[in-house]
Design a protein around this motif. Structure first.
Motif, PDB file in Angstrom:
ATOM      1  N   MET A   1     -77.916  62.559   8.231  1.00 38.94           N
ATOM      2  CA  MET A   1     -76.480  62.398   8.192  1.00 38.94           C
ATOM      3  C   MET A   1     -75.929  63.139   6.965  1.00 38.94           C
ATOM      4  O   MET A   1     -76.463  63.049   5.872  1.00 38.94           O
ATOM      5  N   VAL A   2     -74.855  63.865   7.188  1.00 35.52           N
ATOM      6  CA  VAL A   2     -74.202  64.610   6.121  1.00 35.52           C
ATOM      7  C   VAL A   2     -73.212  63.687   5.411  1.00 35.52           C
ATOM      8  O   VAL A   2     -72.406  63.021   6.051  1.00 35.52           O
ATOM      9  N   LEU A   3     -73.291  63.652   4.095  1.00 35.81           N
ATOM     10  CA  LEU A   3     -72.363  62.827   3.326  1.00 35.81           C
ATOM     11  C   LEU A   3     -71.383  63.723   2.580  1.00 35.81           C
ATOM     12  O   LEU A   3     -71.786  64.696   1.919  1.00 35.81           O
ATOM     13  N   LEU A   4     -70.118  63.394   2.695  1.00 34.91           N
ATOM     14  CA  LEU A   4     -69.064  64.150   2.033  1.00 34.91           C
ATOM     15  C   LEU A   4     -69.293  64.207   0.532  1.00 34.91           C
ATOM     16  O   LEU A   4     -69.150  65.256  -0.088  1.00 34.91           O
ATOM     17  N   ARG A   5     -69.679  63.075  -0.062  1.00 33.98           N
ATOM     18  CA  ARG A   5     -69.838  63.048  -1.526  1.00 33.98           C
ATOM     19  C   ARG A   5     -70.945  63.985  -1.997  1.00 33.98           C
ATOM     20  O   ARG A   5     -70.852  64.553  -3.077  1.00 33.98           O
ATOM     21  N   GLN A   6     -71.972  64.191  -1.179  1.00 36.09           N
ATOM     22  CA  GLN A   6     -73.047  65.107  -1.571  1.00 36.09           C
ATOM     23  C   GLN A   6     -72.565  66.555  -1.546  1.00 36.09           C
ATOM     24  O   GLN A   6     -72.837  67.319  -2.472  1.00 36.09           O
ATOM     25  N   LEU A   8     -69.445  67.574  -1.758  1.00 37.88           N
ATOM     26  CA  LEU A   8     -68.443  67.710  -2.810  1.00 37.88           C
ATOM     27  C   LEU A   8     -69.116  67.908  -4.164  1.00 37.88           C
ATOM     28  O   LEU A   8     -68.741  68.784  -4.946  1.00 37.88           O
ATOM     29  N   GLY A   9     -70.132  67.111  -4.429  1.00 37.68           N
ATOM     30  CA  GLY A   9     -70.878  67.258  -5.683  1.00 37.68           C
ATOM     31  C   GLY A   9     -71.535  68.618  -5.804  1.00 37.68           C
ATOM     32  O   GLY A   9     -71.509  69.238  -6.875  1.00 37.68           O
ATOM     33  N   ASP A  10     -72.108  69.090  -4.694  1.00 36.70           N
ATOM     34  CA  ASP A  10     -72.741  70.417  -4.705  1.00 36.70           C
ATOM     35  C   ASP A  10     -71.726  71.521  -5.012  1.00 36.70           C
ATOM     36  O   ASP A  10     -72.004  72.438  -5.784  1.00 36.70           O
ATOM     37  N   VAL A  11     -70.552  71.420  -4.410  1.00 39.26           N
ATOM     38  CA  VAL A  11     -69.516  72.440  -4.641  1.00 39.26           C
ATOM     39  C   VAL A  11     -69.050  72.396  -6.096  1.00 39.26           C
ATOM     40  O   VAL A  11     -68.930  73.444  -6.744  1.00 39.26           O
ATOM     41  N   LEU A  12     -68.801  71.213  -6.612  1.00 37.82           N
ATOM     42  CA  LEU A  12     -68.369  71.103  -8.014  1.00 37.82           C
ATOM     43  C   LEU A  12     -69.424  71.689  -8.947  1.00 37.82           C
ATOM     44  O   LEU A  12     -69.095  72.429  -9.878  1.00 37.82           O
ATOM     45  N   ARG A  13     -70.686  71.375  -8.698  1.00 40.83           N
ATOM     46  CA  ARG A  13     -71.758  71.908  -9.539  1.00 40.83           C
ATOM     47  C   ARG A  13     -71.843  73.427  -9.411  1.00 40.83           C
ATOM     48  O   ARG A  13     -71.974  74.138 -10.404  1.00 40.83           O
ATOM     49  N   ASP A  14     -71.754  73.929  -8.180  1.00 39.57           N
ATOM     50  CA  ASP A  14     -71.828  75.380  -7.972  1.00 39.57           C
ATOM     51  C   ASP A  14     -70.722  76.109  -8.724  1.00 39.57           C
ATOM     52  O   ASP A  14     -70.971  77.127  -9.377  1.00 39.57           O
ATOM     53  N   VAL A  15     -69.502  75.579  -8.644  1.00 35.47           N
ATOM     54  CA  VAL A  15     -68.372  76.209  -9.342  1.00 35.47           C
ATOM     55  C   VAL A  15     -68.606  76.179 -10.845  1.00 35.47           C
ATOM     56  O   VAL A  15     -68.433  77.184 -11.538  1.00 35.47           O
ATOM     57  N   LEU A  67     -61.868  71.728  -1.878  1.00 41.54           N
ATOM     58  CA  LEU A  67     -61.931  70.967  -0.637  1.00 41.54           C
ATOM     59  C   LEU A  67     -62.167  71.868   0.567  1.00 41.54           C
ATOM     60  O   LEU A  67     -62.878  71.495   1.504  1.00 41.54           O
ATOM     61  N   ARG A  68     -61.601  73.061   0.536  1.00 37.64           N
ATOM     62  CA  ARG A  68     -61.834  73.997   1.642  1.00 37.64           C
ATOM     63  C   ARG A  68     -63.305  74.396   1.693  1.00 37.64           C
ATOM     64  O   ARG A  68     -63.901  74.469   2.753  1.00 37.64           O
ATOM     65  N   GLU A  69     -63.887  74.681   0.538  1.00 34.42           N
ATOM     66  CA  GLU A  69     -65.313  75.034   0.497  1.00 34.42           C
ATOM     67  C   GLU A  69     -66.168  73.887   1.024  1.00 34.42           C
ATOM     68  O   GLU A  69     -67.114  74.110   1.775  1.00 34.42           O
ATOM     69  N   VAL A  70     -65.835  72.672   0.639  1.00 42.13           N
ATOM     70  CA  VAL A  70     -66.569  71.506   1.151  1.00 42.13           C
ATOM     71  C   VAL A  70     -66.436  71.446   2.671  1.00 42.13           C
ATOM     72  O   VAL A  70     -67.425  71.276   3.389  1.00 42.13           O
ATOM     73  N   GLY A  71     -65.218  71.600   3.167  1.00 40.11           N
ATOM     74  CA  GLY A  71     -64.985  71.575   4.610  1.00 40.11           C
ATOM     75  C   GLY A  71     -65.740  72.658   5.343  1.00 40.11           C
ATOM     76  O   GLY A  71     -66.325  72.422   6.412  1.00 40.11           O
ATOM     77  N   ASP A  72     -65.757  73.861   4.766  1.00 37.91           N
ATOM     78  CA  ASP A  72     -66.487  74.974   5.382  1.00 37.91           C
ATOM     79  C   ASP A  72     -67.984  74.678   5.445  1.00 37.91           C
ATOM     80  O   ASP A  72     -68.640  74.942   6.449  1.00 37.91           O
ATOM     81  N   ARG A  73     -68.525  74.123   4.376  1.00 39.63           N
ATOM     82  CA  ARG A  73     -69.955  73.799   4.355  1.00 39.63           C
ATOM     83  C   ARG A  73     -70.288  72.718   5.372  1.00 39.63           C
ATOM     84  O   ARG A  73     -71.317  72.789   6.053  1.00 39.63           O
TER      85      ARG A  73
END
Length: 109
Positions: A1-6, A8-15, A67-73
């Motif tokens: 199962m994909v979790l939004l918080r995971q 989101l955390g990955d995107v924040l860390r990547d940025v 948020l767009r990057e999270v949505g795309d992923r």
């Protein structure tokens, strides 16, 4: 199962890493506890919209971009094709009436 918080955390860390910033620097600029931001980045905590906005501001990135990057992923994980944003939407805000655009265009050329 994909979790939004995971994601989101990955995107924040990547940025953050792309910018060459430390967790401590971003946490300080966002006025967020270092440990809490670390948990958000690892997908262990759900961040409030206020925290997300503060972190986005600290990273000098629009929250909408994050948020767009999270949505795309998430879409890729779900096997959904992600369409590119219509270039016309990037140039002319929806709030500008078409009649005004046509009128101004007639002056330009």
């Amino acid at each position: 199962m994909v979790l939004l918080r995971q994601e989101l955390g990955d995107v924040l860390r990547d940025v953050r890493l792309q910018q060459g910033r430390t967790l401590r620097q971003v946490a300080s600029r966002a006025s967020v506890a270092l440990g809490y931001l670390s948990e958000v980045e690892r997908g262990q905590k759900e961040a409030s919209s206020e925290i997300l906005a503060a972190v986005a501001e600290a990273l000098e990135v629009p929250l909408s971009s994050i948020l767009r990057e999270v949505g795309d992923r998430l879409a890729v994980m779900e096997g959904i094709e992600v369409p590119a944003l219509d270039p016309a939407l990037q140039r002319i805000p929806d709030a500008v009436p078409d009649e005004l655009v046509r009128e101004l265009s007639s002056f330009a050329g």
